[in-house]
Design an enzyme around this catalytic site. Structure first.
Site, PDB file in Angstrom:
ATOM      1  N   HIS A  23     -41.400  11.812  12.876  1.00  0.00           N
ATOM      2  CA  HIS A  23     -40.222  10.639  13.270  1.00  0.00           C
ATOM      3  C   HIS A  23     -39.094  10.952  12.220  1.00  0.00           C
ATOM      4  CE1 HIS A  23     -43.855   8.512  14.859  1.00  0.00           C
ATOM      5  NE2 HIS A  23     -43.233   9.163  15.665  1.00  0.00           N
ATOM      6  N   GLU A  26     -38.280   8.512   9.118  1.00  0.00           N
ATOM      7  CA  GLU A  26     -39.474   8.068   7.972  1.00  0.00           C
ATOM      8  C   GLU A  26     -39.244   9.061   6.898  1.00  0.00           C
ATOM      9  OE1 GLU A  26     -43.120   7.841  10.444  1.00  0.00           O
ATOM     10  OE2 GLU A  26     -42.044   6.444  11.737  1.00  0.00           O
ATOM     11  N   ARG A  73     -46.321  11.242  20.465  1.00  0.00           N
ATOM     12  CA  ARG A  73     -47.393  10.975  21.525  1.00  0.00           C
ATOM     13  C   ARG A  73     -47.221  12.250  22.482  1.00  0.00           C
ATOM     14  NH1 ARG A  73     -47.412   7.551  18.238  1.00  0.00           N
ATOM     15  NH2 ARG A  73     -47.421   5.349  18.368  1.00  0.00           N
ATOM     16  N   TYR A 166     -53.775   8.186  20.947  1.00  0.00           N
ATOM     17  CA  TYR A 166     -52.760   9.020  21.365  1.00  0.00           C
ATOM     18  C   TYR A 166     -52.847  10.363  21.205  1.00  0.00           C
ATOM     19  CZ  TYR A 166     -50.724   6.562  17.314  1.00  0.00           C
ATOM     20  OH  TYR A 166     -50.474   6.319  16.162  1.00  0.00           O
ATOM     21  N   SER A 167     -51.968  11.266  21.677  1.00  0.00           N
ATOM     22  CA  SER A 167     -51.820  12.613  21.334  1.00  0.00           C
ATOM     23  C   SER A 167     -51.025  12.875  20.150  1.00  0.00           C
ATOM     24  CB  SER A 167     -51.702  13.380  22.712  1.00  0.00           C
ATOM     25  OG  SER A 167     -52.488  12.946  23.658  1.00  0.00           O
ATOM     26  N   THR A 168     -51.315  13.158  19.103  1.00  0.00           N
ATOM     27  CA  THR A 168     -50.572  13.172  17.709  1.00  0.00           C
ATOM     28  C   THR A 168     -50.168  14.388  17.627  1.00  0.00           C
ATOM     29  OG1 THR A 168     -52.455  13.377  16.405  1.00  0.00           O
ATOM     30  CG2 THR A 168     -51.660  10.968  16.569  1.00  0.00           C
ATOM     31  N   GLU A 180     -49.920   7.394   6.203  1.00  0.00           N
ATOM     32  CA  GLU A 180     -49.160   6.300   6.541  1.00  0.00           C
ATOM     33  C   GLU A 180     -48.715   5.529   5.320  1.00  0.00           C
ATOM     34  OE1 GLU A 180     -46.732   4.911   9.331  1.00  0.00           O
ATOM     35  OE2 GLU A 180     -48.171   5.372  10.386  1.00  0.00           O
TER      36      GLU A 180
END
Lengths: 318, 360
Positions: A23, A26, A73, A166-168, A180
């Site tokens: 992302h 970040e 995703r 979800y598909s990371t 995180e």
């Protein structure tokens, strides 16, 4: 040690990647990875190659979460097998590229470990995110990191939920780990958050080096929070939110939420209570990026996962 | 005791004094041994009373930066109240406006250019073409709607709502030091709001150079509340902002109804300069972050030798100036691209007179 202890003999972790900028806003991961691309001394360890990598460079350049669609995703089987046509959203093109470089996902050629570095606006502190409750390698690594970080708390979030999983980006690897750290606003670099993430990675790489050198890790247990449910904001018929996370819930990630506790506060001052039957442990409370994903927070339940002893396999079978 | 007041009709003229207090001084032994008691009556001339026109119309603007969400939702809530209660929702005329709807829709600060830098006279008079940035076009629209800036037709007060990722509590920002209406509202908010520190920031620029939205109105100011990340609405921050707006409306209503607001000193911070992050000379990328001992300490006093930045290689960069100053907007997300790690301000005391609405 009991002669009946089961020891899982696992392939050594030789190919390791550290992803920042999945992302583009970040900042801890972006800054760390850029730093290590310039000078990789800090992430070098005997017996493994660790590759720092910016996953979404166009988003990083614009300091935005994504250009067309959320990269984290995008790693679905459909996307990864989509033909190379013009007009494919940037992140899907990028997912295919990453799958070629670090995968293919699900194959024996895939990278052994990928650490994916993220920040959140939620008060989650340092969190490690797992996608499987039976990956003993990852559980042992997480156990090692938690012990090394103590007394600083490292929470462990498990997302194995059939619909919410979800598909990371990291799912391309055999052993994906999400890091995180929050709270940190998008586009901001906070020194304490940056240093926490740096330290987590240091311990993670230490673990890999020890494992690859033949150290045996005894059986262990890990306290985790397993994702249960996504809770959205109250919204009007136009889809606009009509309430905010309640001040009593705001910043209370990982703390128990009981039936009757305040959950939301409407803009005109009314409190909405949590009505669930069981005590839950909310997290990702008020994450900026999740307003558009219809999520105010997720509920979790506490669980203890067990991992076998692990040791590097003496023969490598391809 | 003489007591004289004279009515005055326009701002800017020195009004005569109203006797506020008398102080009696006693004492003094004379050197030759004789005792004498002196009673001295001192007339303490404190404040003039200035009569100012009523504030007929006010605007509350949110979403000037589309990802600063408190203001977006304060405006949404006020529009809901207007639907429910009609024009009697507030005791004065209040216009609500979503300043940058495109940016709000995308939850971004701006689409083409920062709109809150588009309200200086030069930009407001730029000819608009098809290739004009959206925000310049919109700024001129808002100037027509709420201004024109500098004219007698301009709305009396714009309250422009903002959030910051910096820990600035409630900060009221105004472009001049000599607007007594605005400074009185600031003083009122400082006395009434106790949940968070309330501070006043002044820029001291001529109105034509003032580039932010609130400079379109006669007495505008920004309400800046933080810390809050972009794209997030926190209930505690929203509540503070709503209270500030409600108290501003309250002040205007009381003022218009004839209440005297006593003057005094208002503590304010005046912008001196900005400081950028340490950067790599070739790539311009950051080599340090705000030091943990400076992070979240907006408006503290920075003295020579105090830590500013912690480099990624572990060195501390310190404040080297002789003059102690006050940092603010420490680690504001939107200022990385403007090459600002924080601003530095000087504390000052602004003296304002007592004010009362002038009677027709």
């Amino acid at each position: 040690m009991s002669s009946r202890t089961i020891i899982s003999c696992l392939q050594e972790a030789k190919r390791v990647a550290i992803f920042g900028g999945t992302h583009g806003n970040e900042m801890s991961g972006i800054t760390l990875v850029n730093m290590w691309i310039q000078n990789s001394v800090e992430i070098e360890r005997d017996g493994l190659v660790s590759k720092p990598f910016i996953s979404n460079p166009r988003a990083v350049e614009k300091c935005t979460r994504y250009i067309d669609t959320d990269l984290n995703r995008a790693f679905t089987p459909e996307n990864l097998s989509a033909p190379d046509v013009e007009g494919l959203p940037y992140e899907i093109q990028r997912a295919k590229e990453i799958n070629r470089m670090f995968g293919p996902k699900g194959s024996s050629d895939a990278y052994d470990v990928i650490f994916d570095l993220h920040n959140t606006t939620s008060n989650m502190g340092s969190t490690l995110i797992l996608e499987s409750s039976t990956d003993f390698f990852n559980l042992q690594m997480v156990h090692y990191i938690k012990k090394a970080m103590a007394p600083h708390t490292c929470s462990v979030l498990l997302n194995e939920h059939p619909q919410l999983k979800y598909s990371t980006t990291r799912s391309v690897a055999k052993h994906p780990i999400g890091l995180e750290v929050g709270p940190q606003p998008q586009g901001v670099l906070r020194s304490n958050v940056f240093e926490s993430m740096r330290t987590i990675l240091k311990h993670a790489l230490d673990f890999l080096e020890l494992f690859n050198s033949g150290v045996e890790f005894p059986p262990c247990t890990v306290d985790v929070f397993r994702i249960q449910e996504r809770m959205d904001y109250p919204r009007d018929t136009n889809g606009n939110i009509t309430a905010m996370v309640h001040p009593h819930l705001q910043d209370c990630d990982w703390e128990p939420l009981n039936r009757g506790d305040p959950m939301f506060l409407t803009f005109d001052g009314r409190t909405i209570l949590y009505e669930g039957a069981n005590t839950v442990y909310p997290t990702f409370i008020n994450e900026a990026a999740y307003y558009e994903k219809q999520q105010a927070f997720v509920t979790t339940c506490r669980e203890i996962l067990a991992a076998n002893a692990i040791r590097k396999a003496s023969n490598v079978f391809s | 005791m003489p007591c004289d007041t004279s009515p005055y009709v326009s701002k800017g003229l020195l009004c005569l004094v109203q006797l506020h207090s008398v102080r009696r001084l006693e004492g003094k032994q004379l050197e030759d041994g004789r005792k004498q008691l002196y009673c001295i009556f001192a007339f303490k001339i404190t404040m003039e009373l200035v009569f100012l026109p009523a504030l007929a119309r006010m605007a509350v603007s949110g979403g000037t930066h589309g990802n600063e969400l408190s203001g977006v939702y304060v405006v949404q809530e006020m529009e809901r109240q207007r639907k429910e209660k009609g024009e009697s929702a507030w005791p004065i005329s209040v216009t609500t406006v979503l300043s940058n709807p495109r940016a709000v829709k995308e939850c971004r600060r701006y689409t083409d250019t920062d709109m809150n830098r588009c309200f200086n006279s030069a930009t407001l008079s730029l000819p608009i073409t098809d290739s004009s940035p959206y925000e310049i076009r919109r700024a001129q629209e808002l100037n027509s709607l709420l201004g024109p800036k500098g004219s007698t037709a301009a709305i009396d007060l714009i309250c422009d709502l903002h959030n910051t990722t910096s820990k600035m509590g409630l900060t009221l920002i105004h472009y001049t030091t000599s607007d007594w209406v605005t400074l009185h509202i600031c003083k009122y908010l400082q006395t009434k709001i106790t949940k968070v520190p309330v501070r006043v920031l002044v820029l001291d620029v001529p109105i034509s150079d003032a580039y932010s939205l609130e400079s379109v109105s006669k007495h505008g100011f920004s309400i800046e509340v933080g810390p809050q990340p972009n794209g997030v609405v926190r209930a505690d921050i929203y509540i503070v902002m709503k209270e500030a707006v409600d108290l501003t409306i309250d002040w205007i209503h009381k003022f218009n109804s004839g209440m005297v607001f006593e003057g005094g000193d208002v503590e304010a911070f005046k912008f001196i300069k900005s400081v950028d992050y340490p950067r790599d000379p070739d790539t311009q990328s950051l080599t340090a972050a705000i030091h943990p001992q400076l992070q979240d300490r907006d408006f503290c006093l920075l003295k020579k030798g105090d830590p500013l930045f912690l480099s990624f290689s572990g060195e501390t960069v310190k404040y080297e100036e002789e003059e102690p100053l006050h940092p603010y907007f420490i680690n504001e997300a939107a200022y990385y691209e403007k090459k600002i790690a924080f601003h530095l301000g000087k504390k000052m005391l602004l003296t304002i007179p007592s004010v009362q609405v002038q009677k027709d």
